[in-house]
Write a protein that holds these residues in place. Structure first.
Motif, PDB file in Angstrom:
ATOM      1  N   ARG A 408      48.304  48.265  45.854  1.00 24.81           N
ATOM      2  CA  ARG A 408      48.952  48.764  47.064  1.00 24.81           C
ATOM      3  C   ARG A 408      48.219  49.978  47.613  1.00 24.81           C
ATOM      4  NH1 ARG A 408      55.341  50.559  47.576  1.00 24.81           N
ATOM      5  NH2 ARG A 408      55.259  51.089  49.827  1.00 24.81           N
ATOM      6  N   ARG A 409      47.712  50.835  46.715  1.00 26.92           N
ATOM      7  CA  ARG A 409      47.043  52.045  47.181  1.00 26.92           C
ATOM      8  C   ARG A 409      45.681  51.743  47.790  1.00 26.92           C
ATOM      9  NH1 ARG A 409      44.974  56.553  42.993  1.00 26.92           N
ATOM     10  NH2 ARG A 409      43.451  54.872  42.747  1.00 26.92           N
ATOM     11  N   THR A 410      44.944  50.812  47.196  1.00 25.43           N
ATOM     12  CA  THR A 410      43.590  50.505  47.683  1.00 25.43           C
ATOM     13  C   THR A 410      43.557  49.360  48.679  1.00 25.43           C
ATOM     14  OG1 THR A 410      43.202  48.996  45.826  1.00 25.43           O
ATOM     15  CG2 THR A 410      42.586  51.313  45.519  1.00 25.43           C
ATOM     16  N   GLY A 411      44.588  48.542  48.693  1.00 27.38           N
ATOM     17  CA  GLY A 411      44.595  47.382  49.569  1.00 27.38           C
ATOM     18  C   GLY A 411      43.644  46.291  49.132  1.00 27.38           C
ATOM     19  N   LYS A 412      43.198  46.319  47.873  1.00 25.45           N
ATOM     20  CA  LYS A 412      42.272  45.327  47.340  1.00 25.45           C
ATOM     21  C   LYS A 412      42.812  44.767  46.023  1.00 25.45           C
ATOM     22  CE  LYS A 412      38.214  47.648  49.319  1.00 25.45           C
ATOM     23  NZ  LYS A 412      36.890  48.266  49.029  1.00 25.45           N
ATOM     24  N   TRP A 413      42.190  43.646  45.623  1.00 23.37           N
ATOM     25  CA  TRP A 413      42.566  43.070  44.325  1.00 23.37           C
ATOM     26  C   TRP A 413      42.198  44.014  43.200  1.00 23.37           C
ATOM     27  CZ3 TRP A 413      45.530  39.021  43.402  1.00 23.37           C
ATOM     28  CH2 TRP A 413      45.711  38.060  44.401  1.00 23.37           C
ATOM     29  N   PHE A 414      43.107  44.158  42.279  1.00 21.57           N
ATOM     30  CA  PHE A 414      42.820  44.953  41.086  1.00 21.57           C
ATOM     31  C   PHE A 414      43.439  44.240  39.877  1.00 21.57           C
ATOM     32  CE2 PHE A 414      43.478  48.101  37.845  1.00 21.57           C
ATOM     33  CZ  PHE A 414      42.335  48.889  37.914  1.00 21.57           C
ATOM     34  N   PRO A 415      42.664  44.043  38.863  1.00 23.77           N
ATOM     35  CA  PRO A 415      41.232  44.367  38.675  1.00 23.77           C
ATOM     36  C   PRO A 415      40.330  43.369  39.378  1.00 23.77           C
ATOM     37  CG  PRO A 415      42.094  43.290  36.734  1.00 23.77           C
ATOM     38  CD  PRO A 415      43.256  43.470  37.664  1.00 23.77           C
ATOM     39  N   ALA A 416      39.065  43.312  38.957  1.00 17.75           N
ATOM     40  CA  ALA A 416      38.088  42.445  39.615  1.00 17.75           C
ATOM     41  C   ALA A 416      38.482  40.982  39.497  1.00 17.75           C
ATOM     42  CB  ALA A 416      36.696  42.677  38.995  1.00 17.75           C
ATOM     43  N   ARG A 417      38.090  40.179  40.506  1.00 19.98           N
ATOM     44  CA  ARG A 417      38.472  38.769  40.534  1.00 19.98           C
ATOM     45  C   ARG A 417      37.916  37.996  39.341  1.00 19.98           C
ATOM     46  NH1 ARG A 417      38.279  36.686  46.829  1.00 19.98           N
ATOM     47  NH2 ARG A 417      39.810  38.196  47.650  1.00 19.98           N
ATOM     48  N   LYS A 418      36.724  38.365  38.877  1.00 24.91           N
ATOM     49  CA  LYS A 418      36.143  37.677  37.728  1.00 24.91           C
ATOM     50  C   LYS A 418      37.021  37.837  36.499  1.00 24.91           C
ATOM     51  CE  LYS A 418      31.922  37.347  34.963  1.00 24.91           C
ATOM     52  NZ  LYS A 418      30.555  37.878  34.715  1.00 24.91           N
ATOM     53  N   TYR A 419      37.560  39.041  36.341  1.00 28.77           N
ATOM     54  CA  TYR A 419      38.456  39.271  35.197  1.00 28.77           C
ATOM     55  C   TYR A 419      39.742  38.476  35.346  1.00 28.77           C
ATOM     56  CZ  TYR A 419      41.378  41.778  31.839  1.00 28.77           C
ATOM     57  OH  TYR A 419      42.201  42.100  30.801  1.00 28.77           O
ATOM     58  N   LEU A 420      40.298  38.481  36.584  1.00 27.31           N
ATOM     59  CA  LEU A 420      41.557  37.763  36.832  1.00 27.31           C
ATOM     60  C   LEU A 420      41.400  36.252  36.720  1.00 27.31           C
ATOM     61  CD1 LEU A 420      42.973  39.803  39.854  1.00 27.31           C
ATOM     62  CD2 LEU A 420      43.838  39.782  37.517  1.00 27.31           C
ATOM     63  N   ALA A 421      40.233  35.740  37.118  1.00 24.11           N
ATOM     64  CA  ALA A 421      40.045  34.294  37.168  1.00 24.11           C
ATOM     65  C   ALA A 421      39.542  33.718  35.848  1.00 24.11           C
ATOM     66  CB  ALA A 421      39.063  33.935  38.288  1.00 24.11           C
ATOM     67  N   VAL A 422      38.835  34.513  35.035  1.00 26.87           N
ATOM     68  CA  VAL A 422      38.205  33.972  33.823  1.00 26.87           C
ATOM     69  C   VAL A 422      38.776  34.596  32.556  1.00 26.87           C
ATOM     70  CG1 VAL A 422      36.030  33.608  32.592  1.00 26.87           C
ATOM     71  CG2 VAL A 422      36.086  33.498  35.108  1.00 26.87           C
ATOM     72  N   PHE A 423      38.543  35.898  32.396  1.00 27.44           N
ATOM     73  CA  PHE A 423      38.862  36.533  31.120  1.00 27.44           C
ATOM     74  C   PHE A 423      40.363  36.633  30.845  1.00 27.44           C
ATOM     75  CE2 PHE A 423      34.680  38.285  32.339  1.00 27.44           C
ATOM     76  CZ  PHE A 423      33.944  37.824  31.254  1.00 27.44           C
ATOM     77  N   LEU A 424      41.143  36.998  31.867  1.00 28.32           N
ATOM     78  CA  LEU A 424      42.591  37.143  31.656  1.00 28.32           C
ATOM     79  C   LEU A 424      43.257  35.819  31.276  1.00 28.32           C
ATOM     80  CD1 LEU A 424      45.028  39.022  31.677  1.00 28.32           C
ATOM     81  CD2 LEU A 424      45.312  38.500  34.121  1.00 28.32           C
ATOM     82  N   PRO A 425      43.003  34.694  32.004  1.00 27.81           N
ATOM     83  CA  PRO A 425      43.640  33.431  31.599  1.00 27.81           C
ATOM     84  C   PRO A 425      43.251  32.987  30.190  1.00 27.81           C
ATOM     85  CG  PRO A 425      42.781  33.261  33.828  1.00 27.81           C
ATOM     86  CD  PRO A 425      42.258  34.545  33.264  1.00 27.81           C
ATOM     87  N   ILE A 426      41.947  33.111  29.857  1.00 28.82           N
ATOM     88  CA  ILE A 426      41.519  32.699  28.507  1.00 28.82           C
ATOM     89  C   ILE A 426      42.206  33.552  27.440  1.00 28.82           C
ATOM     90  CG2 ILE A 426      39.558  32.548  26.926  1.00 28.82           C
ATOM     91  CD1 ILE A 426      37.793  31.919  29.329  1.00 28.82           C
ATOM     92  N   GLY A 427      42.239  34.869  27.680  1.00 31.43           N
ATOM     93  CA  GLY A 427      42.879  35.765  26.720  1.00 31.43           C
ATOM     94  C   GLY A 427      44.360  35.478  26.560  1.00 31.43           C
ATOM     95  N   MET A 428      45.060  35.199  27.676  1.00 28.01           N
ATOM     96  CA  MET A 428      46.490  34.923  27.610  1.00 28.01           C
ATOM     97  C   MET A 428      46.766  33.608  26.869  1.00 28.01           C
ATOM     98  SD  MET A 428      47.990  37.493  28.831  1.00 28.01           S
ATOM     99  CE  MET A 428      49.645  36.847  28.874  1.00 28.01           C
ATOM    100  N   VAL A 429      45.910  32.601  27.087  1.00 23.31           N
ATOM    101  CA  VAL A 429      46.079  31.326  26.381  1.00 23.31           C
ATOM    102  C   VAL A 429      45.904  31.531  24.877  1.00 23.31           C
ATOM    103  CG1 VAL A 429      45.051  29.056  25.990  1.00 23.31           C
ATOM    104  CG2 VAL A 429      45.439  29.860  28.322  1.00 23.31           C
ATOM    105  N   LEU A 430      44.890  32.326  24.496  1.00 20.11           N
ATOM    106  CA  LEU A 430      44.668  32.606  23.078  1.00 20.11           C
ATOM    107  C   LEU A 430      45.860  33.336  22.464  1.00 20.11           C
ATOM    108  CD1 LEU A 430      40.905  33.667  23.133  1.00 20.11           C
ATOM    109  CD2 LEU A 430      41.856  31.585  22.161  1.00 20.11           C
ATOM    110  N   VAL A 431      46.408  34.295  23.196  1.00 23.96           N
ATOM    111  CA  VAL A 431      47.572  35.037  22.690  1.00 23.96           C
ATOM    112  C   VAL A 431      48.770  34.112  22.521  1.00 23.96           C
ATOM    113  CG1 VAL A 431      49.261  36.827  23.256  1.00 23.96           C
ATOM    114  CG2 VAL A 431      46.825  37.269  23.591  1.00 23.96           C
ATOM    115  N   MET A 432      49.013  33.242  23.490  1.00 21.10           N
ATOM    116  CA  MET A 432      50.143  32.322  23.394  1.00 21.10           C
ATOM    117  C   MET A 432      49.974  31.350  22.219  1.00 21.10           C
ATOM    118  SD  MET A 432      52.278  33.235  25.594  1.00 21.10           S
ATOM    119  CE  MET A 432      53.374  31.844  25.419  1.00 21.10           C
TER     120      MET A 432
END
Length: 476
Positions: A408-432
């Motif tokens: 909201r403060r920057t008006g941009k995606w946070f964090p980077a799209r690469k992290y949101l699209a690749v690393f975060l989903p893989i990490g969440m699947v591993l945790v689940m």
């Protein structure tokens, strides 16, 4: 306390005479009770005598030749079979663990074999002859049959007449019950019918009427801890106190089970113990890449916690999983267990705080806040699912608030799209996957496999979820 009943003479009438003796056990009888019944060895033995003993709560039984008891319409194995052929079988021992209060009935039936036919056949001889004729059925015995692990030994022994004759009563009846157990073979009903016909034919001429047949019986009741005051070779007798009562039980090791730790149907081999130990310890080495990348990304506090999570998990499982053959305990197992659970929870917590990207002032505060509460939760109930879910849900809330405020403060995606699209989903699947394995898939049999998977997926999830300076942290 030991009570001895006076000796009674049981007179034979036709085939057998039975005596029923009720025993009252009051509430609060906490130790195991043992009933001993023996034929007086001092008497002059004129024939082969067998006493079949039935014992049941609130219902007397009728001893039935050769080794059964009839309770109403049910026919069950006799509680004990005593005969005067040798010293090993002249005393019967009935173990009653933690007996319920009420009236217990003990019924004894005396069966006499005439002197002229006593040498021809006995109960156990008939059973040995039967298992000799059906020894090939041991090839079809399947798990979870109690004699599955020893089926090869029994087959070799039964085929050797000298070894067969040397089998004691317990082992012989164990093989017979194995052949007639529905859990062991598909033809158990047919085998049971064949045994009944075989035994009836073999013994119908042996059990004869003899008006002079009599026996003196010594009947005693005793209360003792564990099983006759001790456990087997692979068990230890422990005492507990609760509400003024003293309880006792056998704690078994090396996979042995049963009241006296002599049941070996689920005892693992030395090789399987070693494999389980190596899986549970070496799977923690996957934390080394997480520690390395944590240091490279300047997460020094997190890297220290990852190291100790790996360290304590390795030594806890080395102490817990090796039994007495390969186990190594650095300190008391209770200390290692606490440190293992605690450091694992703390690793999850600090990773979530790192992902939230909060000011350093609040990071130190949250670290201490989590350290204290997680220590409390671990000591309260370290194996509860909520001990894992509470820091995870709290961390997810912090991440959502922090990321939402930055967007909201920057008006941009946070964090980077690469992290949101690749690393975060893989990490969440591993945790689940790890949480599902830990909470729902672990059993005693597959513990070493499923828990090793938990170690590996949690270590790999840190690599995906831990923020990177290039792809995650914004420039100030």
């Amino acid at each position: 306390m030991r009570l001895a009943a006076s000796c009674e003479t049981l007179l034979l009438s036709e085939m057998a005479v039975t005596r029923t003796m009720p025993i009252m056990l009051n509430e609060g009888t906490l130790y195991n009770n043992t009933l001993e019944c023996g034929i007086d060895s001092k008497q002059v033995v004129r024939s082969n005598q067998t006493i079949i003993i039935c014992m049941r709560l609130e219902e007397p039984g009728i001893p039935t030749w050769p080794d059964k008891c009839t309770y109403g319409r049910m026919e069950l194995p006799a509680a004990s079979v005593v005969n005067n052929t040798n010293e090993d079988t002249s005393t019967g021992l009935i173990h009653v663990p933690f007996p319920e209060s009420g009236k217990w009935y003990v019924t004894m039936g005396l069966f006499c074999h005439g002197a002229e036919t006593a040498t021809k056949i006995t109960i156990i001889d008939s059973v040995k002859d039967f298992i000799y004729k059906h020894v090939n059925l041991l090839d079809d015995v399947r798990a979870p049959c109690a004699c599955k692990n020893q089926s090869k030994f029994y087959k070799i022994c039964i085929n050797d007449r000298d070894c067969l004759m040397g089998l004691n009563e317990t082992e012989t009846l164990k093989v017979k019950e194995c052949l007639m157990d529905s859990k062991c073979t598909n033809s158990s009903d047919e085998i049971a019918k064949q045994f009944e016909l075989h035994h009836k034919f073999a013994t119908e001429q042996s059990v004869a009427s003899d008006a002079s047949c009599n026996a003196s019986v010594v009947f005693t009741i005793s209360s003792s801890p564990c099983v006759a005051g001790r456990c087997g070779k692979y068990g230890r007798c422990y005492h507990y106190m609760s509400g003024g009562f003293v309880f006792s039980t056998c704690l078994c090791i090396k996979g042995y089970r049963g009241w006296d730790c002599t049941e070996d149907s689920q005892v693992p081999s030395s090789f399987s113990i070693l494999v389980a130990l190596l899986l549970l310890t070496l799977s923690n080495l996957l934390f080394i890449p997480s520690i390395y990348f944590g240091i490279r990304r300047k997460y020094y506090t997190e890297s220290v916690i990852y190291f100790f999570a790996m360290f304590f998990s390795i030594f806890y499982h080395a102490c817990d999983s090796g039994e007495d053959e390969y186990g190594f305990c650095l300190v008391k197992i209770g200390v290692l267990q606490f440190c293992d659970f605690y450091c694992g929870l703390l690793a999850i917590w600090v990773t979530l705080i790192a992902m939230a990207h909060i000011r350093q002032t609040f990071v130190s505060l949250l670290h201490m806040f989590g350290a204290i509460l997680l220590a409390f939760g671990t000591e309260l109930n370290k194996q509860s699912l909520w001990v894992f879910l509470a820091p995870a849900l709290t961390g997810l809330c912090l991440i959502s608030v922090s990321w939402g405020w930055k967007c909201r403060r920057t008006g941009k995606w946070f964090p980077a799209r690469k992290y949101l699209a690749v690393f975060l989903p893989i990490g969440m699947v591993l945790v689940m996957v790890g949480l599902v394995c830990y909470a729902f898939l672990q059993t005693r049999q597959n513990y070493h496999i499923v828990h090793s998977i938990w170690h590996m997926v949690m270590a790999m999830s840190i690599l995906c979820l831990l923020p990177s300076n290039k792809s995650f942290l914004p420039k100030c």
